[in-house]
Structure formats: structure tokens, C-alpha cells
Design a protein around this motif. Structure first.
Motif, mmCIF file in Angstrom:
data_model
loop_
_atom_site.group_PDB
_atom_site.id
_atom_site.type_symbol
_atom_site.label_atom_id
_atom_site.label_comp_id
_atom_site.label_asym_id
_atom_site.label_seq_id
_atom_site.Cartn_x
_atom_site.Cartn_y
_atom_site.Cartn_z
ATOM 1 N N ARG A 32 37.530 35.171 43.453
ATOM 2 C CA ARG A 32 36.206 34.689 43.851
ATOM 3 C C ARG A 32 35.213 34.928 42.724
ATOM 4 O O ARG A 32 34.435 34.067 42.372
ATOM 5 C CB ARG A 32 35.719 35.446 45.101
ATOM 6 C CG ARG A 32 36.430 35.098 46.367
ATOM 7 C CD ARG A 32 36.025 33.763 46.896
ATOM 8 N NE ARG A 32 34.758 33.789 47.625
ATOM 9 C CZ ARG A 32 34.285 32.736 48.287
ATOM 10 N NH1 ARG A 32 34.962 31.595 48.304
ATOM 11 N NH2 ARG A 32 33.149 32.823 48.927
ATOM 12 N N ALA A 33 35.216 36.135 42.225
ATOM 13 C CA ALA A 33 34.310 36.486 41.131
ATOM 14 C C ALA A 33 35.164 37.007 39.987
ATOM 15 O O ALA A 33 35.669 38.116 40.039
ATOM 16 C CB ALA A 33 33.312 37.553 41.586
ATOM 17 N N PRO A 34 35.364 36.206 38.946
ATOM 18 C CA PRO A 34 36.169 36.685 37.826
ATOM 19 C C PRO A 34 35.319 37.454 36.818
ATOM 20 O O PRO A 34 34.109 37.282 36.743
ATOM 21 C CB PRO A 34 36.693 35.395 37.200
ATOM 22 C CG PRO A 34 35.692 34.346 37.568
ATOM 23 C CD PRO A 34 34.926 34.812 38.785
ATOM 24 N N LEU A 35 35.996 38.304 36.040
ATOM 25 C CA LEU A 35 35.344 39.003 34.938
ATOM 26 C C LEU A 35 35.083 38.005 33.810
ATOM 27 O O LEU A 35 35.966 37.251 33.433
ATOM 28 C CB LEU A 35 36.276 40.111 34.462
ATOM 29 C CG LEU A 35 35.881 40.929 33.245
ATOM 30 C CD1 LEU A 35 34.701 41.829 33.580
ATOM 31 C CD2 LEU A 35 37.048 41.775 32.774
ATOM 32 N N PHE A 36 33.876 38.002 33.287
ATOM 33 C CA PHE A 36 33.550 37.096 32.183
ATOM 34 C C PHE A 36 34.229 37.560 30.909
ATOM 35 O O PHE A 36 34.110 38.724 30.517
ATOM 36 C CB PHE A 36 32.027 37.053 31.973
ATOM 37 C CG PHE A 36 31.632 36.238 30.765
ATOM 38 C CD1 PHE A 36 31.658 34.856 30.821
ATOM 39 C CD2 PHE A 36 31.259 36.856 29.581
ATOM 40 C CE1 PHE A 36 31.305 34.090 29.703
ATOM 41 C CE2 PHE A 36 30.913 36.095 28.462
ATOM 42 C CZ PHE A 36 30.935 34.720 28.527
ATOM 43 N N SER A 37 34.944 36.651 30.248
ATOM 44 C CA SER A 37 35.600 36.989 28.980
ATOM 45 C C SER A 37 35.378 35.844 28.001
ATOM 46 O O SER A 37 36.263 35.024 27.781
ATOM 47 C CB SER A 37 37.103 37.209 29.178
ATOM 48 O OG SER A 37 37.358 38.100 30.226
ATOM 49 N N ASN A 47 38.308 39.613 47.051
ATOM 50 C CA ASN A 47 38.103 38.829 45.836
ATOM 51 C C ASN A 47 39.295 37.938 45.502
ATOM 52 O O ASN A 47 39.227 37.105 44.621
ATOM 53 C CB ASN A 47 37.839 39.794 44.665
ATOM 54 C CG ASN A 47 37.214 39.105 43.463
ATOM 55 O OD1 ASN A 47 36.579 38.066 43.614
ATOM 56 N ND2 ASN A 47 37.391 39.661 42.291
ATOM 57 N N PHE A 48 40.402 38.088 46.212
ATOM 58 C CA PHE A 48 41.711 37.567 45.791
ATOM 59 C C PHE A 48 42.035 36.280 46.543
ATOM 60 O O PHE A 48 42.090 36.268 47.765
ATOM 61 C CB PHE A 48 42.743 38.650 46.105
ATOM 62 C CG PHE A 48 44.099 38.467 45.479
ATOM 63 C CD1 PHE A 48 44.333 38.868 44.179
ATOM 64 C CD2 PHE A 48 45.142 37.920 46.209
ATOM 65 C CE1 PHE A 48 45.596 38.737 43.610
ATOM 66 C CE2 PHE A 48 46.402 37.787 45.649
ATOM 67 C CZ PHE A 48 46.631 38.191 44.343
ATOM 68 N N TRP A 103 29.785 34.011 42.583
ATOM 69 C CA TRP A 103 28.508 34.215 41.876
ATOM 70 C C TRP A 103 27.800 32.910 41.528
ATOM 71 O O TRP A 103 26.571 32.846 41.547
ATOM 72 C CB TRP A 103 28.724 35.070 40.622
ATOM 73 C CG TRP A 103 29.447 34.343 39.523
ATOM 74 C CD1 TRP A 103 30.795 34.247 39.363
ATOM 75 C CD2 TRP A 103 28.864 33.576 38.483
ATOM 76 N NE1 TRP A 103 31.085 33.474 38.275
ATOM 77 C CE2 TRP A 103 29.917 33.048 37.716
ATOM 78 C CE3 TRP A 103 27.554 33.275 38.113
ATOM 79 C CZ2 TRP A 103 29.702 32.228 36.606
ATOM 80 C CZ3 TRP A 103 27.336 32.471 37.007
ATOM 81 C CH2 TRP A 103 28.404 31.956 36.261
ATOM 82 N N ASP A 104 28.574 31.829 41.263
ATOM 83 C CA ASP A 104 27.939 30.591 40.805
ATOM 84 C C ASP A 104 27.842 29.536 41.901
ATOM 85 O O ASP A 104 27.575 28.375 41.615
ATOM 86 C CB ASP A 104 28.683 30.032 39.595
ATOM 87 C CG ASP A 104 30.153 29.761 39.888
ATOM 88 O OD1 ASP A 104 30.634 30.179 40.963
ATOM 89 O OD2 ASP A 104 30.823 29.137 39.053
ATOM 90 N N ALA A 133 27.857 40.725 43.634
ATOM 91 C CA ALA A 133 29.267 40.387 43.422
ATOM 92 C C ALA A 133 29.563 40.329 41.920
ATOM 93 O O ALA A 133 30.601 40.795 41.444
ATOM 94 C CB ALA A 133 29.593 39.048 44.078
ATOM 95 N N TYR A 134 28.608 39.778 41.185
ATOM 96 C CA TYR A 134 28.781 39.672 39.731
ATOM 97 C C TYR A 134 28.864 41.065 39.096
ATOM 98 O O TYR A 134 29.723 41.343 38.258
ATOM 99 C CB TYR A 134 27.607 38.881 39.139
ATOM 100 C CG TYR A 134 27.777 38.577 37.674
ATOM 101 C CD1 TYR A 134 28.436 37.420 37.265
ATOM 102 C CD2 TYR A 134 27.293 39.441 36.694
ATOM 103 C CE1 TYR A 134 28.599 37.135 35.916
ATOM 104 C CE2 TYR A 134 27.464 39.167 35.350
ATOM 105 C CZ TYR A 134 28.117 38.013 34.960
ATOM 106 O OH TYR A 134 28.292 37.745 33.628
ATOM 107 N N LEU A 135 27.960 41.951 39.523
ATOM 108 C CA LEU A 135 27.956 43.313 38.977
ATOM 109 C C LEU A 135 29.240 44.058 39.354
ATOM 110 O O LEU A 135 29.795 44.810 38.562
ATOM 111 C CB LEU A 135 26.737 44.089 39.488
ATOM 112 C CG LEU A 135 25.375 43.592 38.982
ATOM 113 C CD1 LEU A 135 24.238 44.293 39.731
ATOM 114 C CD2 LEU A 135 25.228 43.816 37.480
#
Lengths: 404, 342
Positions: free
Chosen positions: B63-68, B194-195, B223-224, B237-239
């Protein structure tokens, strides 16, 4: 006064040669001139087994990314911290919050230099029984706000030894020990940092036989709110030379050390049981010793903002207080004939000063009272009964053996 | 009799990965050993070693991925035959020994969309192990990069801006810096809230790998996607996903006292509101508080997210680009907070 650093220098080569090592331990040598030296060195730090030594070749290592060590009981040894030694140069650093991060126990770092990191120099977190020895961490352009925050930075650790290191140019603290227990900082030099040596939110520390000179503040003992470990106590600051801490404060605003007045010798904030004794103070233009409460707004009901049971005794006081850099300080100095006494207390908590010098109190016992309401007046803090002397910090033998 | 033996011999060859013509299988013995093979192909995780075709397992997204650095991530989980993952009542997914979480990173406009790197998180008897592999220039296999590496790449972010960066493949220790909880490695994303299992996966496949697939309830806001939650909820959620893996009481940033988990009290000082810098150094940007309500330009949490300078930037690893869209969401969240009275 004794200075172990000099004594060590004479005997080091002999002792190092005899140091016994476990049978299986191996030495992993990495050369500064290896192609992809950054990656190769990092690989060595990952592949090292407990007991191993990672030997850094002599020369200047041009590194772009922070290094890290997560294997217990590893020695990282260079060919020296000075010219011609093993110089880890992070001037071109592109990533990571520090130059070297250690997260494992029983690590020994010795005989190398870390230069010009973008963030902290060497950090160790949750790394018990770490020994920092004969290291240099330096921002070579001298004091600049764009320098990294901490030079040597152990945090959340039990048993920390910092011995014979040199730190220069940190925009926060040269040697910073945070949220740790059982700490010795000795025989080291901290110069041209905002804070030379800082012990923060920590228990049981001996800071002795160091030279803290030309920093903004020489040696700080702090406790701050809203952190996992707080209630700092049992810190002894003794037999140090703390002089000419005259560098204008260059810390980025917002950080607590940005509030340290230029010309501070030893500053104790919101700790209990701190002993400051047998130091040599001179040429600290605000004060040789300052004892204050935490006077910022906070929302931490468990936090204790007052300095308590602070003892100042047996110190030598040279010139001090001739240009006090706290709000209104210049006016007070003028009114007192050009300088304020060498010991400055904001009037919060309690302290005993047995040195035969004057104490200026700002008479602000409540930390919520703004400093603008100070009623400065000389105070006599020599009357109370000092608490029982704190014991000497003893570190595990395995740590002392590494630097013998 | 001879023919039977020959057939048996061929079967053994297949099992050991010696024959490429038959369907490959994950080398489960290798997965569960302490080995760190130099080549990714040794694990047999992909068909024909094509990173887009897992040889087994089930795909998932978050749902909310880590930004890379705007990478597209392809994820799947390989779970050994006969074993199943289990969703705990606390939402933590318990994976059996022998599980491999496989995550490939790339950009659609780099290398024709082939991944640059593939990271494995392997559940061994001794705990989780993280191994980073970088794809070779010919794209046929990937090579272990324990020490990490900088890979120059040029790509466009969704807003059309061109980026040219030296993308940092993390070293093995940096994998742990983010994936650490109380000193042990743990997966970050795979939590029930989140999965998201591959929507194309049949119920049969889900039940093959999960004891209680119904326990996977991806409830966290996206988040978006404004429809999935309020600005504040999406910011949290983003944090949670981008920061809380370190910023929790047992994580790499425990000493900061800044805790940003989905479950932390968002009104508390430890969530950053009115919190003064601790060990932030230049990261404070001359500001007094991590979050100054109503004032994103005076909140150094934003300052650190919008920086790529290693002495300032947060997260400390895994980011060489500013995530403008994420930062914009957090700016809006802070701007909408009532200003503090002080």
C-alpha cells in the motif's frame, strides 16, 4: 597532573607487537590504492569474523560512501592517525550519515584518521565495550557551520573508552557520548569544535587528562528531555586543561549547543552528581565553570531540568569572565569592574563550590523565569556538605588491555 | 534397469540445477545454508534467470512503499513447498524458514526496464539475512555486491523531470540499518495492513502459501490516493513506511527519540511536534523544531526530506533524489496543523 598520552607514545610500539590474539583470528589487509577501495574496504568490514583485524593500509583513502561494521570483536587498525598514516578522506562523500558506523560489541578502532565527513565522523550505536584509540577526526578547514556535527560519537552503549584521540572542527561536539553508561574519555585533545567534549544523557563517566582548547565550550555535561535515556548523573571532570575556549559559536541554530556562550570552560546543564576537580582553567572569556538548568520549554513530565549536587573543587583558575557572551553579560561585567567571577550559576538547583574564587549567581531558581529577569549577585556556595565522592570508573579488563 | 538409472541420473541433474532445459527449482538447501553465493542464479529464483518471471512463489505489492529514487520495484515471496506464512493477530506476517523475499529495483527508462539490482531477504534458521545483487551489464545474471556500489543512472521521474544520479545500491550492513529491530534483521513492508498479494493470484495459490490469507487486510491509506484517507492519515502512512523502520524505540534511530510508527501518538512530542533537534547537526537547518505546526518551512523534518546532502538528508541511506510528491504531502499535512500558541 599526569598525561597518559605522552606515556603511551613512548611504549606503544613495543606493546602492540606482543599483543596476543586468538588462534583463528586473521588479519584482512586492504590497500588505499586498490581500485574500488571504498567497496573493498566495506566488504572487508562485512566479511571479518569475530577476532579478526581489518588492517587499513597507509595513504589517503578517497571515499564517497560511509563505512559500517556490524561484526563483534573486530579490530580496525590503521598505520597511524597523522601524516603518512591511514587517512580516510570523505571530502567527496555522497552518502550515509557518518564516515564510519559501528553497531557491534567489543570493537577496537585504532591508528587512523577520518577527515571531512558530511555528517558525523565515527559513530557507534549500541556498541558495548567499544574502544576509540589514537584516532583523528578532523574537518580540515577548521570551524565552519557546514562541518559535520559530531567527531567521535558513541551512543546507547555500555562501557565506552575514548583514549588519545584528536578531534577538530565539529559543528556540534568533537567527542560526544550520548545515552550511554560507564564511560572514560581521557588523554585526548579537542580543539576548534563548538563543544570540545560532551557527555549527554549518560551515567557514570570520567573525563580526565584531556586538553579542551579553542572550542566555543570546552567540556559539557548535559541532560535533555524527550529522549529514551535521561537523568544524567555521576560524571567526574578532572585533571583536564580547559583553556582559551574562544571560538565563536558556529553550530547550526536550533541545536542545543548553539546556545553555548563563546568562552565557556566547563558547562553543566541539568545533571546530578557532577564533580569538577583538579582542572586547570584559563582564558575562558565567559566563565571557567558554568552551572545551569534546562531553561527551554518542554513537555516531558519525567524530565528533571535542574542541576543537583554539583561539586567544584581544587581547580586552578586563570583569567576568566572578561567578555561574557550571554545576554546582558557585558553589562554585568562592566558593573563588576570589567569581568565576572570565573564560576557562573543561573541560580537553579544546587551546587557546592570550594574553589577560592568568586561565584556569580543570576538568581533564577525557577527555570521557567526568563533570563531577562536575572538579578546577578555574587554567591557563596562553599557552605554545604559535599555528597560522598564518586568512585573511579572501572572498565572491563579486556578494554584496558587493548590500549596497554 | 539401465534405462531407469539413466532417468534417475537426469532427474538428479535437474534437481542440482545442472540442466537448464527443464523447469528450474529454487535451491532450497542453498537458501537455508549460510552461503552467500556470488551469482544470483545459484538460488534458482527465476525462470531462465529473467527477473520478471519467478520460478515459484507469489507476487505482492505494498500500500505504501518505501521511496527509493523513483525505482519501480518488483516483489515476490518464495516460500518452500509444504510450508506456509502466517498472519499474526498483531498484523506481523510470520514467514517460515526457507522463505525468500525478492525485490528487484529498476526504472522503465533505464536498461529497457531491466532491473539494476535485486535484493534478497532470506529467512534462515539463524534469522533473516540481507543480500544485495547487482545485475551484470549483459543482464543475464546478477553479482553479489556485499560492499554496495554506486551505479550511474539517468531517468525521468513521473513529473517528467530528468534526473542523473549515482544510485546507491546499499551494502549488506546498510540493508540491516533499515531492516533492524532490536539488533535483528526484519522485513519492513510485509505487515498485514500494508501487504497486497498479487490480485491475479487464485485463492488456491494464496492458500498454498498462506495459512490464513484472509488475515491480510491492507488497510493503511495509500499515500498518493486522496480517496484512501485524510491528508494526516496518508502523511502518517508515509512516515510509517519511509521513516519508522529506523525511527522506533528499537530501530537504528532509537536515540533520536523521534518515533514515527503508524501506532505512535501523532500528538506526542516524540512524533516530532515541537520536538527540538537531537544529534541533528546540520540537519536542523537552523530551525528549532522537527515539526512546527502550520509552518512547513520552519519544520526541519521537511528540510531533511528535501535535501540530498549526506549530512542533512533523511533517510540516511537509499535516497539520492528528493521525493517531491511525498514531501508535498507532508508539507500539506504540517501546513494544515493549527499553529502552536508559543
Amino acid at each position: 597532573m599526569r598525561f597518559h598520552g605522552l606515556r603511551h607514545a613512548a611504549t606503544l610500539c613495543i606493546v602492540a607487537a606482543c599483543a596476543a590474539s586468538p588462534a583463528a583470528a586473521k588479519v584482512i589487509s586492504v590497500s588505499a590504492t586498490t581500485p574500488d577501495a571504498n567497496e573493498k574496504l566495506q566488504e572487508a568490514l562485512i566479511l571479518a569474523a569475530p577476532g579478526d583485524t581489518v588492517q587499513l593500509g597507509a595513504g589517503v583513502w578517497k571515499l564517497t560512501d560511509g563505512l559500517s561494521l556490524d561484526v563483534a570483536n573486530v579490530t580496525v587498525r590503521g598505520a597511524g592517525a597523522g601524516e603518512g598514516g591511514s587517512i580516510l578522506d570523505f571530502t567527496g562523500q555522497q552518502g550515509a550519515g557518518e564516515g564510519l558506523l559501528v553497531t557491534s560489541d567489543d570493537v577496537f578502532l585504532t591508528e587512523f584518521a577520518v577527515l571531512n565527513t558530511r555528517g558525523d565522523g565515527i559513530k557507534s550505536k549500541g556498541a558495548d565495550r567499544i574502544v576509540y584509540h589514537k584516532l583523528r577526526v578532523e574537518w580540515t578547514a577548521g570551524p565552519k557551520e557546514t562541518n559535520g556535527a559530531y567527531g567521535i560519537y558513541p551512543v546507547e552503549s555500555s562501557d565506552v573508552l575514548i583514549d588519545s584521540v584528536f578531534v577538530r572542527g565539529a559543528s556540534d561536539a568533537g567527542i560526544y557520548v550520548g545515552q550511554s553508561k560507564n564511560i572514560v574519555v581521557r588523554d585526548s585533545i579537542a580543539t576548534e569544535n563548538v563543544a570540545g567534549i560532551e557527555i549527554e544523557n549518560s551515567y557514570d563517566a570520567d573525563v580526565h587528562d584531556n586538553i579542551a582548547t579553542k572550542n566555543t565550550g570546552g567540556i559539557l555535561v548535559f541532560d535533555l528531555p524527550s529522549l529514551p535515556m535521561q537523568g544524567g548523573h555521576n560524571v567526574r571532570v578532572f585533571e583536564n586543561i580547559v583553556n582559551d575556549n574562544s571560538t565563536p559559536n558556529f553550530a547550526p541554530k536550533g541545536n542545543i549547543v548553539a546556545s553555548v556562550p563563546t568562552g565557556t570552560g566547563v558547562l553543566v546543564m541539568a545533571n546530578r552528581n557532577v564533580e569538577i576537580f583538579d582542572n586547570v582553567f584559563a582564558d575562558n572569556s565567559t566563565a571557567n565553570v558554568m552551572i545551569v538548568g534546562y531553561r527551554y520549554e518542554h513537555k516531558d513530565p519525567k524530565y528533571q531540568p535542574l542541576p543537583k549536587q554539583i561539586v567544584v573543587r581544587g581547580n586552578q583558575h586563570g583569567k576568566a569572565g572578561y567578555a561574557p557572551k550571554f545576554p546582558g553579560g557585558d553589562m554585568i561585567a562592566a558593573a563588576m569592574g570589567g569581568s565576572i567571577p570565573p564560576v557562573l550559576w543561573d541560580g537553579a538547583g544546587d551546587a557546592i563550590v570550594l574553589d577560592k574564587v568568586g561565584v556569580l549567581s543570576l538568581n533564577l531558581p525557577d527555570v521557567k523565569t526568563p533570563q531577562s529577569e536575572a538579578k546577578p549577585a555574587p554567591a557563596d556556595l562553599s557552605k554545604g556538605t559535599p555528597p560522598a565522592a564518586l568512585p573511579t570508573i572501572k572498565l572491563p579488563e579486556s578494554m584496558e588491555a587493548k590500549v596497554k | 534397469m539401465k534405462r531407469v538409472l539413466a532417468a534417475l541420473g537426469a532427474a538428479l541433474l535437474c534437481a542440482s540445477g545442472g540442466a537448464a532445459l527443464v523447469a528450474p527449482a529454487v535451491d532450497q538447501a542453498l537458501v537455508e545454508s549460510d552461503a552467500m553465493p556470488a551469482k544470483l542464479s545459484a538460488f534458482g529464483l527465476f525462470r531462465g534467470n529473467d527477473p520478471k518471471t519467478p520460478s515459484t512463489g507469489i507476487g505482492y505489492t505494498l500500500r505504501a512503499p518505501l521511496f527509493s529514487d523513483y525505482t519501480d520495484k518488483h516483489r515476490f515471496v518464495s516460500i518452500p513447498a509444504g510450508k506456509k506464512a502466517k498472519v499474526g493477530s498483531d498484523g506481523v506476517i510470520e514467514f517460515p524458514v526457507g522463505t525468500v523475499l525478492v525485490k528487484s529495483f529498476g526504472w522503465s527508462d533505464v536498461n529497457d526496464g531491466r532491473p539494476v539490482e535485486t535484493r534478497l531477504l532470506i529467512r534462515r534458521a539463524s534469522g533473516w539475512t540481507a543480500l544485495p545483487y547487482i545485475w551484470d551489464a549483459d543482464g543475464k545474471d546478477a553479482t553479489l555486491a556485499l560492499g554496495g556500489r554506486r551505479v550511474p543512472v539517468a531517468f525521468k521521474s513521473p513529473d517528467g523531470e530528468a534526473h542523473s544520479i549515482r544510485y546507491a545500491v546499499p551494502n549488506k550492513n546498510q540493508c540491516k540499518e533499515c531492516h533492524s529491530l532490536g539488533g535483528e534483521i526484519v522485513p519492513i513492508g510485509p505487515k498485514a495492513r500494508n501487504f497486497i498479494l498479487d490480485p491475479a493470484a487464485s485463492d488456491k495459490l494464496r492458500s498454498l502459501y498462506f495459512e490464513n490469507p484472509a488475515g491480510l487486510k491492507p488497510s493503511m491509506p495509500q499515500w498518493d490516493d486522496p480517496k484512501s484517507g485524510s491528508v494526516a492519515d496518508r502523511a502518517r502512512a508515509y512516515l510509517d513506511v519511509n521513516c519508522a523502520h529506523c525511527h522506533n524505540p528499537a530501530g537504528s534511530a532509537s536515540n533520536s527519540g523521534l518515533f514515527l510508527r503508524w501506532t505512535d501518538d501523532p500528538a506526542g512530542v516524540n512524533y516530532g511536534i515541537g520536538k527540538r533537534p537531537t544529534a541533528a547537526g546540520r540537519g536542523s537547518g537552523g530551525m528549532e523544531f522537527a515539526i512546527a505546526p502550520g509552518e512547513p518551512d520552519h519544520s526541519f523534518l521537511i528540510y531533511r526530506l528535501e535535501s540530498t546532502d549526506p549530512g542533512i538528508a533523511m533517510p540516511e541511506v537509499g535516497r539520492s533524489t528528493v521525493h517531491r510528491e511525498g514531501a508535498a504531502l507532508l508539507r500539506q499535512w504540517i501546513a494544515e496543523m493549527p499553529k502552536a500558541s508559543h
